[in-house]
Structures are given as structure tokens and as C-alpha cells.
Design a protein around this motif. Structure first.
Motif, PDB file in Angstrom:
ATOM      1  N   LEU A 156      36.463  -1.573  22.324  1.00 43.48           N
ATOM      2  CA  LEU A 156      37.307  -1.820  22.970  1.00 43.48           C
ATOM      3  C   LEU A 156      37.860  -3.055  23.360  1.00 43.48           C
ATOM      4  N   ILE A 157      37.184  -3.983  23.162  1.00 42.11           N
ATOM      5  CA  ILE A 157      37.849  -5.633  23.457  1.00 42.11           C
ATOM      6  C   ILE A 157      38.325  -5.950  22.392  1.00 42.11           C
ATOM      7  N   TRP A 184      32.109 -12.183  15.063  1.00 41.84           N
ATOM      8  CA  TRP A 184      33.538 -11.920  15.977  1.00 41.84           C
ATOM      9  C   TRP A 184      34.351 -11.951  15.147  1.00 41.84           C
ATOM     10  N   PRO A 185      35.815 -11.050  15.851  1.00 41.68           N
ATOM     11  CA  PRO A 185      36.677 -11.648  15.088  1.00 41.68           C
ATOM     12  C   PRO A 185      37.388 -13.104  15.850  1.00 41.68           C
ATOM     13  N   GLU A 186      38.144 -13.766  14.872  1.00 43.26           N
ATOM     14  CA  GLU A 186      38.315 -15.134  14.507  1.00 43.26           C
ATOM     15  C   GLU A 186      39.140 -15.360  16.263  1.00 43.26           C
ATOM     16  N   ASP A 187      40.063 -14.269  16.631  1.00 38.87           N
ATOM     17  CA  ASP A 187      40.011 -14.956  17.962  1.00 38.87           C
ATOM     18  C   ASP A 187      39.402 -14.110  18.874  1.00 38.87           C
ATOM     19  N   LYS A 236      39.651 -15.964  22.851  1.00 37.93           N
ATOM     20  CA  LYS A 236      40.593 -15.196  23.004  1.00 37.93           C
ATOM     21  C   LYS A 236      40.087 -14.522  23.915  1.00 37.93           C
ATOM     22  N   LYS A 237      39.733 -13.339  24.064  1.00 33.51           N
ATOM     23  CA  LYS A 237      39.548 -11.603  24.225  1.00 33.51           C
ATOM     24  C   LYS A 237      38.280 -11.456  24.920  1.00 33.51           C
ATOM     25  N   PRO A 278      29.804 -15.088  27.976  1.00 38.54           N
ATOM     26  CA  PRO A 278      28.661 -14.424  28.699  1.00 38.54           C
ATOM     27  C   PRO A 278      28.425 -12.705  28.562  1.00 38.54           C
ATOM     28  N   GLY A 279      30.322 -12.199  27.877  1.00 35.43           N
ATOM     29  CA  GLY A 279      30.787 -11.318  28.197  1.00 35.43           C
ATOM     30  C   GLY A 279      30.342 -11.543  26.256  1.00 35.43           C
ATOM     31  N   MET A 280      29.918 -12.097  25.114  1.00 34.95           N
ATOM     32  CA  MET A 280      29.520 -11.819  23.612  1.00 34.95           C
ATOM     33  C   MET A 280      28.210 -11.737  24.043  1.00 34.95           C
TER      34      MET A 280
END
Length: 434
Positions: free
Chosen positions: A211-212, A237-240, A243-244, A248-250
Motif C-alpha cells: 500500500l505504501i 526498499w524502493p529507491e524513493d 520519501k514515502k 519508524p514505519g520501515m
């Protein structure tokens, strides 16, 4: 005089619920065995989603045990972030689930439309869904098929878990049946060495990541490639990504997607895993008490002026349906002439009315617990909101021929993600632990 014979038959609202109790409104979804319609109760005027399952198709696809199991599980549960069952009944052709109505669409619909969702929106959904998952696990139930397609929004934007077709009770004995949607399966399911409710936290992690970032964390063009990726590949993780999603979310995503269940977020016993999640810094802005009472304002509100589901289902019902749904009086049944499968549905898909009956468990280890219908998840004083499971297009199926397991290959999603594998969904008739 002649008009007297044409008067409608009076409806017995004090008797068992039947299709005569409802006004049929628009068709909003289609599943493997039937469709989903919006209906209105003729006496209370409340709106619901009616999922109906064709008995003949159900028998042909060897799915009777799954339907009975879903019916029984749904009688046991009532939670603010679950699409709860309000009525259940059957006629000669169909089994009916009358469920909370969700008008905001499923998260697959919104993900395909938007590409990805804002971190604060996903955090809110994860909190609501974590509450639902913890409730299920507390009652000895694992869902086994958490994915965006099975997460529905109400008209305010609250997320609800739906589709309990392959949900199952669990105990100390681990399960081994491969069941769920492959892209969201935990590695311990694919390893076939036994698993328990920890798999739901992994699936929630895959959903949150998708979703993110608009893509899944583990991918493959074939089932074997996908199995390898889920089992072996490191989390990337995606390159950006920064930014998204905040750090803490990661960390929460990384914790949910830990292959080691002793470390996986949410998996500590006796509810401590959920409490640990609640204390995580990523959720510091969530007032959990208000969340449980459904008093928080969702950060994303579906557009009420637009249809948040595939409108082609209504057109198909009008133009292509050979046997459109309508209320019919039941014929006198002769169980001696019924096949075992039809007799099982007749005996075990029993009527349910949430306004007249207490919720209960059919399973021995839970039968001391009677669940009151007057919970926060009840529709009392509120019109529950949105379309139930089955809102995605129907998918081709093939019988695997191994003890009643049906495997579904959802090719409809491939067109949107050509780089990824097709979503294999395995429906395993896992027997309930006793």
C-alpha cells in the motif's frame, strides 16, 4: 374480487430469516460461487451486503466444507474492524450470508486507482487491522488470506477485514495445509513444516508494504520464483522509500516481515505481541482507545459520489443472468434423496439472526465463551458501510485433485503487474483442530 388472490403473502418477521425479508437492490460484486448485492431489510430498513453462494457450483468445486466453516466462524465473531455476519439462511438454490455493508470499496480498487497510499493512511489501516487480527487470534482463529482485496472501507474510510472462506481455528497443533494467496503467504506456509496464527502478521506486513510503495516486497514471474523470493530474498526498499515512509514505519514493516516468528512483530504470546505493536513509536499519534470505539476520523474518505467498485456487475446481472436472484418458497425436502454434500449444507448451514441469537462457537475449545451481539462492532445505531468480499472479477479455477483442495489462479491482476507472478490462491479444506 379477482385482485384478492394476487395479494402478496404476508412476511413472518418473527420466524426464521428468509430472502422474503429483504428488498433486493443493486448487484455490486461477483465471486467464484455467486454474487454480492445490496439489500434492505423490509422491516428495519437497514442496508446490508448479501453474499449468495450457488449450491450446485459449491458442490461441483468441492467447497462445501469451506462454506460451512465460514458460516460457523462468522457466527462467533463481532468486531468493529471486521465485516460481521448479521444473518445467515438458505433456500433450495443458494446459501446466503447477510453482512455489514461496505460502500467504500476494497483496498485493491483504491491501490490500482491511486498507485500507492500516503503513509499516514496506511498506518491508520494497519492499526485498525491489527486490532481485528489480535481479536481473531484471541478467539483462536487465523484468517490466512489477508490481502488488499479482502480489506474493505466503509463510507467514512474505516478498514474492515473480510472473506473468511479459508479462515480456520488453531490450537497448539500446527497446520500444514497450503492455503491463502501466494504473494501474501508467510514463508512457514510455503515450507510446509507447520504454521500457526503468526502467518496473519506476515500477510499484514506484505499489505502495508504494498500500500505504501505500490509494489510487493517479494516478487517472481512464476510460483517457484515467488516461493524462492518469499523464502530467501532479503527485504529491499524502493529507491524513493524515504520519501514515502519514515524510518519508524520501515522498522514496523521490517518487523512484520521477519521470517523468524520468534522475532516477528505481533507474534508474542498472550496478546503481548499486539500490545508491543501498540507501543511502537510509529503509532504514537494513534489514540488506541478511541480507535477501538471507532471514534477516530479516518485520514482518507472514499468519494461517495463515485462507485467504489466495478459497476459492470449490475449490467451483467441485468443482461446476462439466466436465473436472476429472487425470493422463492422452499420445496419440501426429502433428505433421503440428497447427496451427502447437499445434506451437509441442509444440516449445517443453519439460520442466524443477530437480533435474536447470541453469538457462539461451534468448536469445543471455545464453547464456554458466548459473545454478546452488543459489541462495538454491532450495527446498532449505525448503518454499516460497504461491499463485501467477491467484489473482484471472477477467476478461473482448477481442481488440484488432492483431497478437495481447489487452487485459484487470479490472472486478472497480472494485467496490472506484468512483472509479478499471478496470485495463486489455494483453498485448503483443513480440518478444524479439536
Amino acid at each position: 374480487m379477482g385482485g384478492v388472490c394476487c395479494r402478496p403473502t404476508p412476511i413472518d418477521f418473527d420466524g426464521d430469516v428468509t430472502l422474503f425479508h429483504f428488498t433486493l437492490l443493486r448487484c455490486v460484486g461477483k465471486g467464484a460461487f455467486g454474487k454480492v448485492r445490496v439489500v434492505q431489510h423490509k422491516q428495519t430498513k437497514e442496508l446490508y451486503a448479501l453474499k449468495y453462494i450457488n449450491k450446485q457450483k459449491c458442490v461441483k468445486m468441492k467447497a462445501v466444507p469451506n462454506v460451512i466453516q465460514e458460516r460457523r466462524l462468522l457466527e462467533e465473531i463481532d468486531h468493529p474492524y471486521i465485516v460481521n455476519m448479521r444473518y445467515a439462511f438458505q433456500d433450495d438454490e443458494n446459501c446466503f450470508f447477510c453482512l455489514d455493508l461496505m460502500l467504500g470499496g476494497d483496498l485493491r480498487f483504491h491501490l490500482e486507482r491511486l498507485g500507492s497510499l500516503e503513509e499516514d493512511v496506511v498506518r491508520f489501516y494497519v492499526a485498525q487491522l491489527a486490532s481485528a487480527v489480535a481479536f481473531l487470534h484471541e478467539h483462536g482463529i487465523m484468517h490466512r488470506d489477508i490481502k488488499p482485496d479482502n480489506i474493505l472501507l466503509d463510507q467514512r474510510g474505516n478498514a474492515h477485514l473480510t472473506d473468511f472462506n479459508i479462515a480456520v481455528h488453531f490450537s497448539e497443533r500446527k497446520l500444514t495445509g497450503v492455503a491463502g494467496s501466494m504473494a501474501y503467504m508467510a514463508p512457514e506456509i510455503l515450507a510446509k513444516r507447520g504454521y500457526t496464527c503468526h502467518v496473519d502478521w506476515w500477510s499484514l506486513g506484505v499489505c502495508a508494504y504494498e500500500l505504501i510503495f505500490g509494489r510487493r516486497p517479494f516478487r517472481g514471474r512464476t510460483n517457484s520464483d515467488l516461493t524462492y523470493s518469499i523464502s530467501k530474498d532479503s527485504l529491499k526498499w524502493p529507491e524513493d522509500a524515504e520519501k514515502k515512509c519514515t524510518r519508524p514505519g520501515m522498522l514496523v514493516l521490517k518487523g512484520l516481515l521477519d521470517r523468524d516468528t520468534s522475532r516477528r512483530t505481533g507474534c508474542k504470546p498472550n496478546g503481548e505481541g499486539f500490545q508491543e505493536l501498540r507501543r511502537n513509536p510509529w503509532f504514537k499519534e494513534i489514540d488506541w482507545e478511541k480507535l477501538e470505539l471507532k471514534e477516530l476520523s479516518p485520514p482518507f474518505v472514499p468519494d461517495a459520489k463515485k462507485a467504489n467498485f466495478d459497476a459492470s456487475h449490475e449490467l451483467e446481472e441485468l443482461l446476462l443472468e439466466d436465473n436472476p436472484l429472487k425470493a422463492k418458497a422452499r420445496k419440501a425436502s426429502n433428505q433421503e434423496n440428497m447427496t451427502p454434500e447437499y445434506k451437509q449444507m441442509e444440516d449445517q448451514f443453519t439460520p442466524y439472526d443477530f437480533k435474536k441469537m447470541q453469538r457462539r462457537s461451534y468448536y469445543p475449545h471455545n464453547q464456554s465463551q458466548l459473545i454478546s451481539t452488543a459489541t462495538a462492532g454491532s450495527s446498532t445505531g449505525m448503518v454499516s458501510s460497504a461491499v463485501t468480499s467477491g467484489s473482484r472479477p471472477g477467476t478461473p479455477m482448477t481442481t488440484a485433485g488432492d483431497g478437495g483442495r481447489v487452487t485459484i489462479h487470479n490472472g486478472s491482476m497480472d494485467m496490472h503487474r506484468p512483472e509479478e507472478e499471478h496470485d495463486g490462491v489455494a483453498y485448503d479444506n483443513e480440518k478444524e483442530p479439536r
